[in-house]
Design a protein around this motif. Structure first.
Motif, mmCIF file in Angstrom:
data_model
loop_
_atom_site.group_PDB
_atom_site.id
_atom_site.type_symbol
_atom_site.label_atom_id
_atom_site.label_comp_id
_atom_site.label_asym_id
_atom_site.label_seq_id
_atom_site.Cartn_x
_atom_site.Cartn_y
_atom_site.Cartn_z
ATOM 1 N N LYS A 375 14.211 5.518 -11.058
ATOM 2 C CA LYS A 375 12.946 5.516 -10.333
ATOM 3 C C LYS A 375 12.634 6.940 -9.861
ATOM 4 N N LYS A 400 -0.827 8.601 -4.717
ATOM 5 C CA LYS A 400 -1.340 7.398 -5.404
ATOM 6 C C LYS A 400 -1.263 7.597 -6.911
ATOM 7 N N ALA A 403 2.317 7.467 -8.100
ATOM 8 C CA ALA A 403 2.820 6.094 -8.075
ATOM 9 C C ALA A 403 2.342 5.327 -9.300
ATOM 10 N N THR A 408 5.659 3.155 -9.698
ATOM 11 C CA THR A 408 6.296 2.903 -8.407
ATOM 12 C C THR A 408 5.221 2.738 -7.342
ATOM 13 N N THR A 409 5.640 2.746 -6.078
ATOM 14 C CA THR A 409 4.662 2.637 -5.004
ATOM 15 C C THR A 409 4.678 3.908 -4.171
ATOM 16 N N VAL A 410 3.637 4.064 -3.353
ATOM 17 C CA VAL A 410 3.568 5.242 -2.480
ATOM 18 C C VAL A 410 4.761 5.250 -1.523
ATOM 19 N N GLN A 411 5.181 4.053 -1.115
ATOM 20 C CA GLN A 411 6.338 3.973 -0.227
ATOM 21 C C GLN A 411 7.581 4.556 -0.895
ATOM 22 N N ASP A 412 7.721 4.238 -2.176
ATOM 23 C CA ASP A 412 8.865 4.782 -2.917
ATOM 24 C C ASP A 412 8.839 6.301 -2.883
#
Lengths: 450, 312
Positions: A375, A400, A403, A408-412
């Motif tokens: 990741k 964004k 991601a 993946t996500t912004v949190q990642d």
């Protein structure tokens, strides 16, 4: 096994003290050599062989520049290991095949070394190569030795030439050779009675057999558990018979097998095969690298050293080091480091290879999330070069985009950035500490982020 | 050749190497660190192992200081005493009770001389007027039962055996029944050689021991480990592993007629307090001697010339 364990630990402790120096000094080496000497003696390497070996290694190690990718301790181990591998010889399992068949192979050794079992294994080995071996039962000494060879021959489907115990080994050998010629057997493997190397009569009997058979190979079978006396045995057999090779047996046990080094150094003959079990197919080619690490008893630390060495480009490491010191460490560097590590195999493998991990439960059970690494990799790959070099420009919309690009996500991404910043901070502190000293940062011991 | 001479000649060869060497080392030398180093090396060369060698040297250094030992003759004696102090712990001959069955379970790794030792033991007890039964529980190695059968014929004792590949536990069971019904004094059980790190083979041995305990709860079982004198440090691991599985009661040290020193036994006696019941000094049926710490210890320091004359 406890003994081995503590020895590996001791070595590690010694080496820890050696950390962070540019060149190997005499006192570094002396300290390490004390431990190496003990390791070799514990492994049953003859003390004279140990002495010669240690002094040769000392000479070689003195003033050696420590490779950027290794700690001084690892460097010493590497030199010891290289020398040990060189001494143990090559992966040379070739049996000299006579231009005009049959090829005659004679086995000899002390009682209980495993000659008869090995005769069967060699027979099966040649049979597997499409040859037609004949086994000759020349051990008339031990009760039922002939019968044993016959049972072995039956089980692997090979003919055995035998006579009664009232015959003589010389007569059996001669007639066995004649029969091989007559029946078109291209290999004759001769089993002999176990004997003490100081038994002049029996050694003379072997000399006579040698004269009559003119063997292409005379192989000394040596029990891997043999202690200091291995040198005397090998030397006597070699002086009497001019042996052409060695076979180490019972290496499937837990003996460290230092006898291999002893017999190799006194005879100079190659170790051609190793016995790895009681079954007829348990005969393997000799690998000096495996034997060396077994004798040193250092787990797979050596493998780790090799890997670390090959995976890391020295210059790259040096440049990285400088940037670490100046805290210019970027995501780009982080990515490069990850790639370097990937070349070394999976994280779990690497951790398991570290000596001492065996005793450290927490480390042993720590499962490294390889998907997390993937990741991270994907996130960095989705960044522009500029973003990688200075992560401070990463705003909401950039995140964004990354991601979306990396799945993946912004949190990642935020998580990764936070982790990276922490690592950087840690590295800066380390760099500050290391600044005073000359030398490297002991990669791969100090991968950032792990 | 008488028994004593045989022992002497067997041990003589041993002495010629290490023991003679110690004698030579210690003749007319000044006591200094070099001498201590050389002594330590001689002990290591005898396969005593580093730990034992270092402990002995420490003890020796202490003696030198406390007893103010000045000359090498006295040093020689002091070292002899230190080694003998340990060896004596292993001096405890195997006694067999009169009129009741005694089981001797013979174990060890491959090639140490188990079957040969059993042949010698059979002869020994047979000559002592005992009723002996051999039990061929090595069903693995090719022709192991045949080898034991030849020993049974040679010594004139009974044997219980099954075919190759049979369950060793079953052979032992039959051996027990035969020993009971024929009112034997000694049941000698031969087992397959097994490396101590093979857990399934060690479990098989454990099963044999359990069968003995179950079938013969009141019968003394001597669980014996046969050690090859030429074995190095692995012997310690062997002793521990076999002790754990069969609760060893004694050791037989074989092949002491070579140049190997069998020094590993010192460390094992010291650590495990196991008696050395016999030593094997040759291939002949009579080449099995009681272990005698005094003669072993005294023999340590014979000089080279004395050895030569003894060996001649």
């Amino acid at each position: 096994m406890a003994v081995f364990g503590s020895l590996a630990t001791k070595l590690q402790e010694t080496f820890r003290k050696l950390r962070g120096k540019g060149k190997l000094s005499e006192s570094d080496i002396n300290e390490a050599m004390r431990e190496i000497r003990l390791a070799l003696l514990e492994a049953d390497v003859n003390f004279k062989v140990v002495k010669g070996f240690i002094s040769a290694v000392k000479e070689r190690a003195l003033g050696v520049e420590v490779l950027e990718s290794l700690t001084p301790g690892q460097q010493v181990v590497k030199i010891v290991n290289d020398e040990l591998v060189a001494l143990l010889g090559s992966t040379e399992s070739k049996i000299k095949i006579a231009p005009k068949p049959p090829t005659v192979i004679m086995l000899c050794g002390l009682q209980g070394a495993g000659k008869t079992t090995t005769v069967g294994k060699l027979g099966l080995y040649f049979k597997g190569q499409g040859r037609r071996p004949l086994l000759a039962a020349c051990d008339l000494q031990r009760p039922a030795a002939i019968k044993q060879l016959q049972v072995v021959g039956d089980s692997i489907g090979l003919p055995v030439f035998a006579k009664s115990v009232d015959s003589t080994p010389l007569a059996v050998a001669k007639e066995g050779l004649a029969q091989a010629k007559q029946n078109g057997n291209d290999i004759l493997i001769v089993d002999t009675a176990g004997r003490l190397h100081i038994d002049e009569n029996l050694m003379d009997e072997l000399r006579q057999m040698k004269a009559a058979l003119n063997p292409d190979e005379i192989l000394l079978v040596v029990d891997a558990m043999t202690g200091q006396d291995a040198v005397n045995v090998a030397q006597s057999f070699h002086e009497s018979l001019d042996i052409t090779g060695l076979i180490m047996t019972k290496l499937d046990g837990d003996a460290r097998g230092g006898a291999a080094l002893s017999v190799k150094s006194v005879t100079g003959c190659p170790i051609k095969f190793v016995g790895m079990g009681e079954k007829s197919d348990a005969l393997e080619v000799f690998y000096p690298e495996r034997m060396a690490s077994r004798i040193l008893g250092m787990g797979d630390m050596l493998t780790l050293i090799e890997k670390a060495q090959s995976a890391y480009d020295e210059k790259q490491t040096k440049a990285m080091e400088e940037r670490l010191m100046k805290a210019e460490f970027t995501l780009e560097d982080f990515y490069e480091q990850m790639q370097g590590m990937k070349k070394m195999g999976s994280m779990q493998d690497l951790i398991n290879m570290l000596p001492g991990v065996g005793v450290n439960k927490a480390l042993k059970n720590a499962t490294i999330d390889e998907t997390l690494m993937k990741k991270t990799e994907a996130i960095i790959q989705s960044m522009t070069p500029q973003e990688r070099r200075s992560n401070s420009i990463l705003n909401g919309s950039r995140k964004k985009r990354i991601a979306a690009g990396s799945g993946t996500t912004v949190q990642d991404i935020n998580k990764l950035l936070k982790q990276f910043e922490q690592t950087k901070k840690m590295m800066k502190q380390l760099g500050g500490m290391a600044k005073g000293k000359k030398g490297n940062l002991n990669l791969p011991g100090g991968f950032p982020g792990f | 050749m008488g028994l004593f001479d045989r022992l002497k000649s067997g041990l003589g060869k041993t002495r010629g190497g290490f023991y003679g060497k110690i004698g030579n080392l210690l003749t007319g030398r000044r006591i200094d660190e070099d001498l201590f180093d050389e002594l330590e090396e001689a002990l290591i060369e005898a396969d005593m192992g580093i730990a034992t060698a270092m402990a002995l040297m420490d003890a020796l250094r202490e003696r030198v200081a406390s007893e103010k030992i000045k000359n090498s003759e006295a040093l020689k004696e002091a070292l002899a005493k230190e080694i003998e102090k340990i060896l004596v712990k292993g001096e405890n001959p195997l006694t067999v009770a009169e009129g009741v069955l005694t089981v001797l379970l013979v174990t060890g790794v491959n090639g140490v001389g188990k079957t040969t030792t059993i042949g010698k033991l059979a002869a020994r007890y047979k000559n002592a007027g005992k009723k002996v039964i051999l039990c061929a529980a090595d069903t693995f190695r090719a022709a192991a039962a045949e080898q034991l059968t030849l020993w049974a014929e040679r010594t004139g004792v009974d044997i219980v055996k099954h075919g190759e590949g049979a369950d060793p536990g079953a052979v032992v069971f039959d051996g027990i029944q035969a020993a009971k019904s024929r009112k034997a004094d000694i049941l000698l059980i031969d087992t397959a050689g097994r490396l101590q790190n093979k857990s399934n083979l060690m479990a098989e041995l454990g099963k044999i021991k359990r069968i003995l305990n179950r079938e013969l709860p009141a019968t003394p079982v001597e669980a014996l480990l046969v050690l090859d004198a030429s074995t190095g440090q692995n012997a310690i691991s062997q002793a521990h592993a076999f002790a754990e599985i069969v609760d060893l009661t004694g050791i037989i040290l074989t092949k002491i007629d070579g140049t190997a020193k069998g020094g590993i036994i010192v460390g094992i006696i010291d650590e495990m307090a196991l008696p050395v019941y016999f030593i094997g000094v040759g291939e002949g049926v009579e080449d099995l001697q009681d272990f005698n710490a005094a003669s072993f210890g005294a023999a340590l320091f014979a000089t080279e010339e004395q050895n030569d004359s003894k060996e001649a």
